[in-house]
Design an enzyme around this catalytic site. Structure first.
Site, PDB file in Angstrom:
ATOM      1  N   GLU A  16      35.094  79.515  43.517  1.00  0.00           N
ATOM      2  CA  GLU A  16      34.509  78.223  43.901  1.00  0.00           C
ATOM      3  C   GLU A  16      34.058  78.316  45.352  1.00  0.00           C
ATOM      4  OE1 GLU A  16      36.618  74.483  43.180  1.00  0.00           O
ATOM      5  OE2 GLU A  16      35.613  73.617  44.932  1.00  0.00           O
ATOM      6  N   GLU A  46      30.659  69.245  50.796  1.00  0.00           N
ATOM      7  CA  GLU A  46      31.713  68.426  50.181  1.00  0.00           C
ATOM      8  C   GLU A  46      32.189  67.444  51.234  1.00  0.00           C
ATOM      9  OE1 GLU A  46      35.391  70.233  48.842  1.00  0.00           O
ATOM     10  OE2 GLU A  46      35.888  68.473  47.639  1.00  0.00           O
TER      11      GLU A  46
HETATM   12  C1  LIG Z   1      37.546  68.690  42.611  1.00  0.00           C
HETATM   13  O1  LIG Z   1      36.131  68.780  42.626  1.00  0.00           O
HETATM   14  C2  LIG Z   1      35.592  69.162  43.866  1.00  0.00           C
HETATM   15  C3  LIG Z   1      34.094  69.074  43.760  1.00  0.00           C
HETATM   16  O2  LIG Z   1      33.693  67.766  43.522  1.00  0.00           O
HETATM   17  C4  LIG Z   1      36.040  70.544  44.202  1.00  0.00           C
HETATM   18  O3  LIG Z   1      35.523  70.937  45.445  1.00  0.00           O
HETATM   19  C5  LIG Z   1      37.551  70.580  44.240  1.00  0.00           C
HETATM   20  O4  LIG Z   1      37.988  71.908  44.441  1.00  0.00           O
HETATM   21  C6  LIG Z   1      38.151  70.037  42.965  1.00  0.00           C
HETATM   22  N1  LIG Z   1      39.580  69.902  43.179  1.00  0.00           N
HETATM   23  C7  LIG Z   1      40.443  70.206  42.256  1.00  0.00           C
HETATM   24  C8  LIG Z   1      41.870  70.022  42.649  1.00  0.00           C
HETATM   25  O5  LIG Z   1      40.103  70.585  41.141  1.00  0.00           O
END
Ligand SMILES: *[C@@H]1O[C@H](CO)[C@@H](O)[C@H](O)[C@H]1NC(C)=O
Ligand SMILES: *[C@@H]1O[C@H](CO)[C@@H](O)[C@H](O)[C@H]1NC(C)=O
Length: 251
Positions: A142, A147
């Site tokens: 990721e 963000e």
């Molecule tokens: C939740 O989604 C965001 C993107 O909108 C991402 O950056 C983040 O890592 C996610 N968090 C979890 C805990 O999945």
């Protein structure tokens, strides 16, 4: 042949060496019309309407016109089902918008990617817009290029694992003016190096372990509450994006 003629030929040959050609994966014109948009993007998240906040994505809250993508969050009551289908199953409080690029982004030893966009991003508590890459298979990779979690900062993040994450925060103006973000991604062995820019200035460099060769989705979404705090806004909120461009050098 004389030396000068030879030099001319050598120069000509050098000019003909095929320089690594940049391929436009997504052009800046992708938000000119719904027809342009639908060539390059699909609606919702790749996995559906729900994720880790209180927004449920619906096609009707995505607007494309005149070069701008607008993702709109509106408070909703009595949603069915009442909670998100995704972990940690937060209660749904908003209808909102998310889109993802049709083409995967896979950084390999033979290529590099540049991912660009201009953003009018909201920073009030409870608003969680994003412009990010996430794994097609499993998780991570990721990479969060944009963000905003309810404060006047953009977070650049790269996740090696759920607990091993590098975050660099850059101050983000709260006046809803457009600012550009860019991430340049290149492989270094099995890792991927990511250079993050804001308004064309290098702000951070991060490295993702084992990201090379792993396909990723490019997602643009307006999630709500969750990591950005709650309660979120009682009115309508709009996240605007323009001039998104993805280019790849190499194959
Ligand atoms: C939740 O989604 C965001 C993107 O909108 C991402 O950056 C983040 O890592 C996610 N968090 C979890 C805990 O999945
Ligand atoms: C993630 O792994 C890369 C190696 O690929 C390393 O350089 C980086 O420091 C790691 N990030 C964190 C937060 O440990």
């Amino acid at each position: 042949m004389t030396q000068s003629v030879f030099r001319v030929f050598t120069l000509a040959a050098l000019l003909l060496v095929p320089a690594a050609q940049a391929v436009t994966v997504i052009p800046k014109t992708a938000f000119n019309s719904v027809a342009d948009f639908e060539k390059y993007f699909d609606y919702l998240y790749p996995w559906g309407s729900d994720h880790n906040g209180s927004g449920r994505m619906v096609k009707g809250n995505v607007n494309v016109a005149s070069g701008t993508l607008s993702l709109v969050a509106t408070p909703t009551s009595n949603p069915v089902p009442p909670t998100s289908a995704a972990n940690p199953h937060p209660a749904i409080h908003y209808a909102s918008g998310a889109v993802h690029a049709k083409d995967h982004i896979t950084v390999t030893a033979g290529n590099s990617y540049s991912i660009y966009g201009e953003f009018s991003a909201l920073t009030p508590k409870g608003t969680w817009p994003a412009f990010w890459l996430t794994a097609v298979n499993g998780w991570p990779p990721e990479v969060d290029i944009g963000e905003w979690k309810g404060t006047a900062n953009n977070w650049y993040n790269t996740f090696n694992t759920s607990s091993q994450v590098k975050s660099d925060l850059v101050a983000w103006p709260t006046d809803l003016s457009f600012h550009s973000l860019r991430a340049d991604l290149t492989a270094q062995g099995s890792s991927v190096k990511i250079d993050f820019f804001m308004d064309n200035q290098l702000k951070a460099t991060q490295y993702g372990a084992n990201f090379a060769g792993a396909p990723m989705w490019l997602i643009i979404n307006l999630q709500m509450e969750g990591s950005s705090g709650s309660p979120g806004p009682t009115g309508t909120t709009t996240y605007k994006i323009r001039n998104v461009q993805v280019t790849r050098t190499g194959s």
